[in-house]
Scaffold this motif. Sequence first.
Motif, PDB file in Angstrom:
ATOM      1  N   THR A   1       0.923  -1.229  -0.020  1.00  0.00           N
ATOM      2  CA  THR A   1       0.039   0.083  -0.121  1.00  0.00           C
ATOM      3  C   THR A   1       0.891   1.296  -0.011  1.00  0.00           C
ATOM      4  O   THR A   1       0.767   2.128  -0.654  1.00  0.00           O
ATOM      5  CB  THR A   1      -0.954  -0.061   1.031  1.00  0.00           C
ATOM      6  OG1 THR A   1      -1.805  -1.169   1.122  1.00  0.00           O
ATOM      7  CG2 THR A   1      -1.732   1.347   1.344  1.00  0.00           C
TER       8      THR A   1
ATOM      9  N   MET B   1      -4.701   6.131  -0.613  1.00  0.00           N
ATOM     10  CA  MET B   1      -5.626   4.996  -0.171  1.00  0.00           C
ATOM     11  C   MET B   1      -4.996   4.223   1.032  1.00  0.00           C
ATOM     12  O   MET B   1      -3.780   4.319   1.196  1.00  0.00           O
ATOM     13  CB  MET B   1      -6.014   4.022  -1.471  1.00  0.00           C
ATOM     14  CG  MET B   1      -6.415   4.733  -2.560  1.00  0.00           C
ATOM     15  SD  MET B   1      -6.731   3.719  -4.013  1.00  0.00           S
ATOM     16  CE  MET B   1      -7.809   2.343  -3.160  1.00  0.00           C
ATOM     17  N   SER B   2      -6.015   3.844   1.883  1.00  0.00           N
ATOM     18  CA  SER B   2      -5.550   3.131   3.078  1.00  0.00           C
ATOM     19  C   SER B   2      -5.243   1.804   2.805  1.00  0.00           C
ATOM     20  O   SER B   2      -4.850   1.195   3.760  1.00  0.00           O
ATOM     21  CB  SER B   2      -6.551   3.201   4.095  1.00  0.00           C
ATOM     22  OG  SER B   2      -7.845   2.851   3.594  1.00  0.00           O
ATOM     23  N   GLU B   3      -5.507   1.240   1.476  1.00  0.00           N
ATOM     24  CA  GLU B   3      -5.733  -0.410   1.377  1.00  0.00           C
ATOM     25  C   GLU B   3      -5.948  -0.710  -0.164  1.00  0.00           C
ATOM     26  O   GLU B   3      -6.912   0.079  -0.493  1.00  0.00           O
ATOM     27  CB  GLU B   3      -6.623  -1.007   2.332  1.00  0.00           C
ATOM     28  CG  GLU B   3      -6.137  -2.406   2.506  1.00  0.00           C
ATOM     29  CD  GLU B   3      -7.017  -3.303   1.577  1.00  0.00           C
ATOM     30  OE1 GLU B   3      -6.479  -4.274   1.301  1.00  0.00           O
ATOM     31  OE2 GLU B   3      -8.025  -2.981   0.960  1.00  0.00           O
TER      32      GLU B   3
ATOM     33  N   SER C   1      -8.008  -5.683  -0.382  1.00  0.00           N
ATOM     34  CA  SER C   1      -9.080  -6.410   0.210  1.00  0.00           C
ATOM     35  C   SER C   1     -10.079  -7.243  -0.906  1.00  0.00           C
ATOM     36  O   SER C   1     -10.348  -8.270  -0.532  1.00  0.00           O
ATOM     37  CB  SER C   1     -10.154  -5.604   0.894  1.00  0.00           C
ATOM     38  OG  SER C   1     -10.822  -4.718  -0.029  1.00  0.00           O
TER      39      SER C   1
ATOM     40  N   GLU D   1     -12.818   5.626  -1.288  1.00  0.00           N
ATOM     41  CA  GLU D   1     -12.664   4.218  -0.499  1.00  0.00           C
ATOM     42  C   GLU D   1     -13.912   4.156   0.496  1.00  0.00           C
ATOM     43  O   GLU D   1     -14.243   5.217   0.785  1.00  0.00           O
ATOM     44  CB  GLU D   1     -11.414   4.188   0.433  1.00  0.00           C
ATOM     45  CG  GLU D   1     -10.119   4.105  -0.243  1.00  0.00           C
ATOM     46  CD  GLU D   1      -9.139   4.003   0.844  1.00  0.00           C
ATOM     47  OE1 GLU D   1      -8.567   4.884   1.351  1.00  0.00           O
ATOM     48  OE2 GLU D   1      -8.540   2.731   0.862  1.00  0.00           O
ATOM     49  N   ILE D   2     -14.319   2.928   0.662  1.00  0.00           N
ATOM     50  CA  ILE D   2     -15.239   2.891   1.604  1.00  0.00           C
ATOM     51  C   ILE D   2     -14.708   1.767   2.495  1.00  0.00           C
ATOM     52  O   ILE D   2     -14.373   0.564   1.924  1.00  0.00           O
ATOM     53  CB  ILE D   2     -16.659   2.201   1.026  1.00  0.00           C
ATOM     54  CG1 ILE D   2     -17.212   3.344   0.242  1.00  0.00           C
ATOM     55  CG2 ILE D   2     -17.580   1.647   2.272  1.00  0.00           C
ATOM     56  CD1 ILE D   2     -18.392   3.089  -0.351  1.00  0.00           C
ATOM     57  N   SER D   3     -14.408   1.844   3.775  1.00  0.00           N
ATOM     58  CA  SER D   3     -13.831   0.857   4.716  1.00  0.00           C
ATOM     59  C   SER D   3     -14.711  -0.376   4.733  1.00  0.00           C
ATOM     60  O   SER D   3     -15.765  -0.324   4.601  1.00  0.00           O
ATOM     61  CB  SER D   3     -13.254   1.556   5.886  1.00  0.00           C
ATOM     62  OG  SER D   3     -14.450   1.857   6.640  1.00  0.00           O
ATOM     63  N   CYS D   4     -13.825  -1.494   4.818  1.00  0.00           N
ATOM     64  CA  CYS D   4     -14.564  -2.779   5.195  1.00  0.00           C
ATOM     65  C   CYS D   4     -13.329  -3.568   6.197  1.00  0.00           C
ATOM     66  O   CYS D   4     -12.078  -3.302   5.994  1.00  0.00           O
ATOM     67  CB  CYS D   4     -14.976  -3.531   3.953  1.00  0.00           C
ATOM     68  SG  CYS D   4     -13.228  -3.984   2.910  1.00  0.00           S
ATOM     69  N   PRO D   5     -13.760  -4.269   6.903  1.00  0.00           N
ATOM     70  CA  PRO D   5     -12.834  -4.897   7.759  1.00  0.00           C
ATOM     71  C   PRO D   5     -12.044  -6.023   7.161  1.00  0.00           C
ATOM     72  O   PRO D   5     -12.668  -6.563   5.990  1.00  0.00           O
ATOM     73  CB  PRO D   5     -13.791  -5.687   8.836  1.00  0.00           C
ATOM     74  CG  PRO D   5     -15.104  -6.076   8.139  1.00  0.00           C
ATOM     75  CD  PRO D   5     -15.140  -4.643   7.115  1.00  0.00           C
ATOM     76  N   THR D   6     -10.858  -6.448   7.439  1.00  0.00           N
ATOM     77  CA  THR D   6      -9.964  -7.322   6.774  1.00  0.00           C
ATOM     78  C   THR D   6      -9.537  -8.236   7.819  1.00  0.00           C
ATOM     79  O   THR D   6      -9.120  -7.815   8.784  1.00  0.00           O
ATOM     80  CB  THR D   6      -8.756  -6.583   6.189  1.00  0.00           C
ATOM     81  OG1 THR D   6      -9.591  -5.718   4.975  1.00  0.00           O
ATOM     82  CG2 THR D   6      -8.015  -7.701   5.394  1.00  0.00           C
TER      83      THR D   6
END
Length: 142
Positions: free
Chosen positions: A11, A22-24, A27, A68-73
């Motif tokens: 990243t 971007m944070s990630e 995913s 981005e829309i965050s989601c758990p990883t």
Amino acid sequence: MYKYIGNRILTYIENALLNLKMSEYHSGYRSFSRTLLAVLPIDRNSDDFVFDNQIIAQAKLYGFRIGEISCPTRYDKNSSSIGCYRAVVYGLGVVMTALAYRLRAWGLIYPHFLPRGVPGSSWAQPSETQAMEGGPPPPSGG
């Protein structure tokens, strides 16, 4: 643990080379506008895991907005089907994609998935739909 550390390193590299924040990237969850999918040359992308990273590079090059829309990883043993060898191959592909983007943005190379010029005549003037959906501005050179 190697997946988490690899994700953070990749990243960082991608953000530096793509000039994004971007944070990630890894995913696997993506959402694209219809305009983006209709315009980008996604048929030139890999058939492997790096496909989505190539779409991000194409979208950035052609001026689409990226959010981005965050989601758990989860990084537990059963949360991914990719093993260590394939993860290394994927990581190298991600770095090569980001590097190819940077060299293409500088006009030094034109990799297959980031061709010279722009696809289709609709790029001469963005349509009203493209403008509303965050489509690309008119191209500024090769």
